[in-house]
Design a protein around this motif. Structure first.
Motif, PDB file in Angstrom:
ATOM      1  N   LEU A   1     -29.249 -41.975  38.730  1.00  0.00           N
ATOM      2  CA  LEU A   1     -29.257 -43.052  37.752  1.00  0.00           C
ATOM      3  C   LEU A   1     -29.514 -44.405  38.416  1.00  0.00           C
ATOM      4  N   THR A   2     -28.929 -44.601  39.594  1.00  0.00           N
ATOM      5  CA  THR A   2     -29.136 -45.851  40.323  1.00  0.00           C
ATOM      6  C   THR A   2     -30.612 -46.026  40.676  1.00  0.00           C
ATOM      7  N   THR A   3     -31.238 -44.935  41.126  1.00  0.00           N
ATOM      8  CA  THR A   3     -32.662 -44.971  41.455  1.00  0.00           C
ATOM      9  C   THR A   3     -33.489 -45.282  40.215  1.00  0.00           C
ATOM     10  N   LEU A   4     -33.142 -44.655  39.088  1.00  0.00           N
ATOM     11  CA  LEU A   4     -33.867 -44.862  37.839  1.00  0.00           C
ATOM     12  C   LEU A   4     -33.741 -46.306  37.368  1.00  0.00           C
ATOM     13  N   CYS A   5     -32.518 -46.852  37.452  1.00  0.00           N
ATOM     14  CA  CYS A   5     -32.302 -48.241  37.019  1.00  0.00           C
ATOM     15  C   CYS A   5     -33.112 -49.213  37.869  1.00  0.00           C
ATOM     16  N   GLY A   6     -33.266 -48.880  39.132  1.00  0.00           N
ATOM     17  CA  GLY A   6     -34.038 -49.743  40.016  1.00  0.00           C
ATOM     18  C   GLY A   6     -35.506 -49.804  39.656  1.00  0.00           C
ATOM     19  N   ALA A   7     -35.980 -48.762  38.951  1.00  0.00           N
ATOM     20  CA  ALA A   7     -37.395 -48.710  38.563  1.00  0.00           C
ATOM     21  C   ALA A   7     -37.638 -49.295  37.179  1.00  0.00           C
ATOM     22  N   MET A   8     -36.549 -49.681  36.492  1.00  0.00           N
ATOM     23  CA  MET A   8     -36.662 -50.183  35.126  1.00  0.00           C
ATOM     24  C   MET A   8     -36.637 -51.701  35.076  1.00  0.00           C
ATOM     25  N   SER A   9     -37.180 -52.241  34.010  1.00  0.00           N
ATOM     26  CA  SER A   9     -37.059 -53.669  33.727  1.00  0.00           C
ATOM     27  C   SER A   9     -36.426 -53.815  32.353  1.00  0.00           C
ATOM     28  N   VAL A  10     -35.841 -54.978  32.091  1.00  0.00           N
ATOM     29  CA  VAL A  10     -35.165 -55.239  30.815  1.00  0.00           C
ATOM     30  C   VAL A  10     -36.075 -56.076  29.927  1.00  0.00           C
ATOM     31  N   LYS A  11     -36.206 -55.665  28.691  1.00  0.00           N
ATOM     32  CA  LYS A  11     -37.026 -56.389  27.716  1.00  0.00           C
ATOM     33  C   LYS A  11     -36.122 -56.866  26.589  1.00  0.00           C
ATOM     34  N   LEU A  12     -36.120 -58.181  26.318  1.00  0.00           N
ATOM     35  CA  LEU A  12     -35.370 -58.737  25.207  1.00  0.00           C
ATOM     36  C   LEU A  12     -36.347 -58.977  24.060  1.00  0.00           C
ATOM     37  N   GLY A  13     -36.330 -58.100  23.082  1.00  0.00           N
ATOM     38  CA  GLY A  13     -37.252 -58.233  21.961  1.00  0.00           C
ATOM     39  C   GLY A  13     -36.581 -58.936  20.796  1.00  0.00           C
ATOM     40  N   GLU A  14     -37.305 -59.795  20.100  1.00  0.00           N
ATOM     41  CA  GLU A  14     -36.744 -60.459  18.935  1.00  0.00           C
ATOM     42  C   GLU A  14     -37.251 -59.803  17.661  1.00  0.00           C
ATOM     43  N   MET A  15     -36.513 -59.995  16.567  1.00  0.00           N
ATOM     44  CA  MET A  15     -36.855 -59.376  15.297  1.00  0.00           C
ATOM     45  C   MET A  15     -38.283 -59.742  14.896  1.00  0.00           C
ATOM     46  N   GLY A  16     -39.074 -58.730  14.551  1.00  0.00           N
ATOM     47  CA  GLY A  16     -40.451 -58.952  14.126  1.00  0.00           C
ATOM     48  C   GLY A  16     -41.459 -58.885  15.254  1.00  0.00           C
ATOM     49  N   GLU A  17     -40.979 -58.841  16.506  1.00  0.00           N
ATOM     50  CA  GLU A  17     -41.894 -58.810  17.646  1.00  0.00           C
ATOM     51  C   GLU A  17     -42.465 -57.410  17.833  1.00  0.00           C
ATOM     52  N   THR A  18     -43.751 -57.317  18.131  1.00  0.00           N
ATOM     53  CA  THR A  18     -44.394 -56.027  18.418  1.00  0.00           C
ATOM     54  C   THR A  18     -44.157 -55.672  19.881  1.00  0.00           C
ATOM     55  N   ILE A  19     -43.527 -54.536  20.119  1.00  0.00           N
ATOM     56  CA  ILE A  19     -43.224 -54.093  21.483  1.00  0.00           C
ATOM     57  C   ILE A  19     -44.410 -53.340  22.082  1.00  0.00           C
ATOM     58  N   VAL A  20     -44.967 -52.411  21.316  1.00  0.00           N
ATOM     59  CA  VAL A  20     -46.127 -51.621  21.748  1.00  0.00           C
ATOM     60  C   VAL A  20     -47.134 -51.580  20.601  1.00  0.00           C
ATOM     61  N   ARG A  21     -48.405 -51.778  20.917  1.00  0.00           N
ATOM     62  CA  ARG A  21     -49.446 -51.743  19.895  1.00  0.00           C
ATOM     63  C   ARG A  21     -50.201 -50.413  19.922  1.00  0.00           C
ATOM     64  N   ALA A  22     -50.654 -49.977  18.766  1.00  0.00           N
ATOM     65  CA  ALA A  22     -51.457 -48.755  18.671  1.00  0.00           C
ATOM     66  C   ALA A  22     -52.701 -48.886  19.559  1.00  0.00           C
ATOM     67  N   LYS A  23     -53.034 -47.808  20.240  1.00  0.00           N
ATOM     68  CA  LYS A  23     -54.211 -47.703  21.108  1.00  0.00           C
ATOM     69  C   LYS A  23     -54.093 -48.508  22.404  1.00  0.00           C
ATOM     70  N   SER A  24     -52.912 -49.108  22.661  1.00  0.00           N
ATOM     71  CA  SER A  24     -52.724 -49.775  23.948  1.00  0.00           C
ATOM     72  C   SER A  24     -52.464 -48.695  25.004  1.00  0.00           C
ATOM     73  N   PRO A  25     -52.721 -48.966  26.284  1.00  0.00           N
ATOM     74  CA  PRO A  25     -52.526 -47.953  27.319  1.00  0.00           C
ATOM     75  C   PRO A  25     -51.095 -47.407  27.331  1.00  0.00           C
ATOM     76  N   ALA A  26     -50.939 -46.092  27.373  1.00  0.00           N
ATOM     77  CA  ALA A  26     -49.618 -45.455  27.386  1.00  0.00           C
ATOM     78  C   ALA A  26     -49.125 -45.382  28.830  1.00  0.00           C
ATOM     79  N   ASN A  27     -48.691 -46.522  29.372  1.00  0.00           N
ATOM     80  CA  ASN A  27     -48.321 -46.567  30.790  1.00  0.00           C
ATOM     81  C   ASN A  27     -46.841 -46.794  31.014  1.00  0.00           C
ATOM     82  N   GLY A  28     -45.998 -46.501  30.008  1.00  0.00           N
ATOM     83  CA  GLY A  28     -44.554 -46.673  30.188  1.00  0.00           C
ATOM     84  C   GLY A  28     -43.783 -46.004  29.071  1.00  0.00           C
TER      85      GLY A  28
END
Length: 237
Positions: free
Chosen positions: A189-216
């Motif tokens: 879990l420690t290794t996994l957390c080290g590879a992650m980043s934190v995203k603070l999304g606000e209401m109404g914000e698009t996190i991932v768009r259709a047809k965008s590269p599936a890289n995460g």
């Protein structure tokens, strides 16, 4: 501990505002500062008292004109805030956007909870700006609106960096609630957390768009996301 101007004249308020980084570089003219001085409230806090708490509605921001505050989460200090700095601008700007879109207060404050406690580390003197006052102020002073927008963008980036660097134990605990990781070793879990980043999304914000590269891959730690298809809600996550 709250009063408009704190009994000070407008000139004295403006002199104190010049200690705040937003105004100290001379990017805001005197007339704009005068409008700002009329919109803010003077607040005092004794050392050890809480200015904001986790879960409070983020409908105001604060400028430190004297003293030091600590931003903390679950007892861990995330950031030391000193004279000239401000805090609360990210949630305040989100609320301002919603008000300008015609939302009522009840809808505008939805999902705008504070993500950290802010405690006065010393006796503090702060200026408080409420969202409703900020909306009117930004209409009159577009330059100030631009500067607050930029300030909120920088703060949001900084919050994500701080949470990613200091949120280790809390992030691991949240990951254990996700089925694929519930049986992971602590080291894994420690290794996994080290590879992650934190995203603070606000209401109404698009996190991932259709047809965008599936890289995460994304894991929802708090809140709710909606998967859309053809403009309609397809799945709540």
């Amino acid at each position: 501990d709250e009063m408009v101007g704190g009994g000070m004249g407008e000139e004295e308020v403006m002199e104190r505002l010049k200690r705040v980084h937003l105004f100290s570089k001379g990017d805001v003219d005197e007339s704009c500062m005068a409008l700002f001085a009329r919109a803010i409230r003077f607040r005092t806090f004794k050392a050890g008292s809480l200015v904001t708490r986790v879960g409070d509605v983020g409908d105001k921001m604060f400028f430190i004109c004297k003293g030091v505050c600590n931003a903390a989460r679950e007892g861990e200090v995330l950031e030391r805030l000193e004279e000239g700095q401000c805090f609360g601008e990210v949630s305040l700007m989100r609320m301002c956007h919603r008000i300008r879109q015609g939302m009522g207060r009840a809808q505008a404050v939805e999902n705008l909870e504070r993500i950290a406690d802010v405690e006065a580390a010393t006796d503090c003197e702060l200026f408080e700006l409420k969202a409703e006052d900020a909306v009117g102020l930004m209409k009159k002073a577009p330059r100030l609106s631009f500067m607050l927008e930029r300030l909120a963008e920088v703060r949001k980036e900084h919050q994500q960096q701080v949470m990613a660097s200091k949120g280790g134990a809390g992030l691991e605990a949240k990951l254990r609630l996700v089925e694929p990781f519930s049986l992971c070793s602590p080291e894994g879990l420690t290794t996994l957390c080290g590879a992650m980043s934190v995203k603070l999304g606000e209401m109404g914000e698009t996190i991932v768009r259709a047809k965008s590269p599936a890289n995460g891959v994304w894991f929802v730690a708090k809140g709710r996301c909606v998967r859309m298809r053809g403009g309609s809600e397809a799945e709540v996550i």
